[in-house]
Design a protein around this motif. Structure first.
Motif, PDB file in Angstrom:
ATOM      1  N   MET A   1      -6.298   6.476  12.790  1.00 30.57           N
ATOM      2  CA  MET A   1      -7.211   6.350  11.663  1.00 30.57           C
ATOM      3  C   MET A   1      -7.510   4.863  11.469  1.00 30.57           C
ATOM      4  O   MET A   1      -6.618   4.054  11.347  1.00 30.57           O
ATOM      5  N   SER A   2      -8.724   4.514  11.429  1.00 32.14           N
ATOM      6  CA  SER A   2      -9.100   3.103  11.323  1.00 32.14           C
ATOM      7  C   SER A   2      -9.008   2.621   9.889  1.00 32.14           C
ATOM      8  O   SER A   2      -8.929   3.394   8.947  1.00 32.14           O
ATOM      9  N   LEU A   6      -9.399   4.189   5.783  1.00 33.77           N
ATOM     10  CA  LEU A   6      -8.415   4.014   4.725  1.00 33.77           C
ATOM     11  C   LEU A   6      -9.076   3.629   3.406  1.00 33.77           C
ATOM     12  O   LEU A   6      -8.555   3.939   2.339  1.00 33.77           O
ATOM     13  N   PHE A  64       0.783   5.739   2.340  1.00 34.07           N
ATOM     14  CA  PHE A  64       0.231   6.087   3.652  1.00 34.07           C
ATOM     15  C   PHE A  64      -0.675   4.968   4.161  1.00 34.07           C
ATOM     16  O   PHE A  64      -0.591   4.569   5.330  1.00 34.07           O
ATOM     17  N   ARG A  68      -0.311   2.681   7.588  1.00 30.65           N
ATOM     18  CA  ARG A  68      -1.398   2.573   8.568  1.00 30.65           C
ATOM     19  C   ARG A  68      -1.830   1.118   8.756  1.00 30.65           C
ATOM     20  O   ARG A  68      -2.124   0.705   9.866  1.00 30.65           O
ATOM     21  N   ALA A  71       0.726  -0.511  10.899  1.00 31.51           N
ATOM     22  CA  ALA A  71       0.557  -0.065  12.285  1.00 31.51           C
ATOM     23  C   ALA A  71      -0.641  -0.744  12.941  1.00 31.51           C
ATOM     24  O   ALA A  71      -0.651  -0.942  14.158  1.00 31.51           O
ATOM     25  N   ALA A  72      -1.631  -1.130  12.143  1.00 30.23           N
ATOM     26  CA  ALA A  72      -2.824  -1.791  12.676  1.00 30.23           C
ATOM     27  C   ALA A  72      -2.543  -3.230  13.070  1.00 30.23           C
ATOM     28  O   ALA A  72      -3.348  -3.859  13.746  1.00 30.23           O
ATOM     29  N   ALA A 185      -7.180  -0.565  12.608  1.00 34.40           N
ATOM     30  CA  ALA A 185      -6.461  -0.183  13.826  1.00 34.40           C
ATOM     31  C   ALA A 185      -7.451  -0.039  14.962  1.00 34.40           C
ATOM     32  O   ALA A 185      -8.581   0.351  14.777  1.00 34.40           O
TER      33      ALA A 185
END
Length: 186
Positions: A1-2, A6, A64, A68, A71-72, A185
């Motif tokens: 998911m970019s 988000l 969440f 994310r 993680a990006a 991401a």
């Protein structure tokens, strides 16, 4: 998911909190100057729904988003990683405010202490995260530092009625700032 995907999640989380605060305040006749969490206090009508919509759901959505965003940035330096982990901690503490509800009969003790502890962990993790983001992420430097100052000084300078509302607005501004400015991401 970019990162772009988000953004609507974070916006939706804050809109949900704001609408829950407004709608339930009108519905339950919250007195002026009452704590923001008053509509979710024990014994209030539909307190469980208020807590779900104002604190738990939005907190989990922002948690969440923080995961994310982290993680990006797999190669992020220590400061940026800490800032995003503090955002995660703050989001989880935000959600905990809905699980640890106020007791209107004992605002300075009992179950209300647990709610106040969740609020304090949220406020401190958020302030520290904003400070770290301001120091480590050039894209959000000055805005994060200003938001950090608002977060940590508003309760003391503006008092228990206005201060928490300013902190809540600063929380929304900071999480939205990160959702817009942290690289998406790949």
């Amino acid at each position: 998911m970019s990162g772009v995907r988000l953004r609507p999640l974070v916006v939706g989380a804050h809109v949900c909190t704001l609408l829950a605060l407004l709608v339930f305040a009108v519905m339950t006749g919250v007195p002026a100057g009452a704590p923001l969490a008053w509509s979710g206090a024990r014994g209030m009508p539909l307190a469980w729904l208020f807590n779900l919509l104002a604190w738990i759901g939005p907190g989990l959505v922002v948690a969440f988003a923080a995961l994310r965003m982290r993680a990006a940035m797999p190669d992020a330096r220590l400061g940026a990683g800490i800032a995003l982990r503090l955002m995660l901690l703050a989001a989880l503490a935000f959600a905990a405010q809905g699980l640890l509800t106020l007791d209107p009969n004992e605002l300075d003790g009992g179950a209300s202490r647990w709610h106040a502890t969740a609020w304090m962990v949220w406020n401190l993790a958020f302030g520290a995260g904003a400070l770290m983001a301001g120091l480590a992420l050039r894209r959000v430097r000055w805005a994060s530092l200003i938001i950090c100052a608002l977060c940590l000084l508003a309760p003391a300078l503006l008092g228990p009625i206005v201060g928490p509302s300013v902190v809540l607005a600063a929380w929304a501004a900071w999480t939205l700032l990160l959702a817009w400015r942290v690289p998406p991401a790949r």
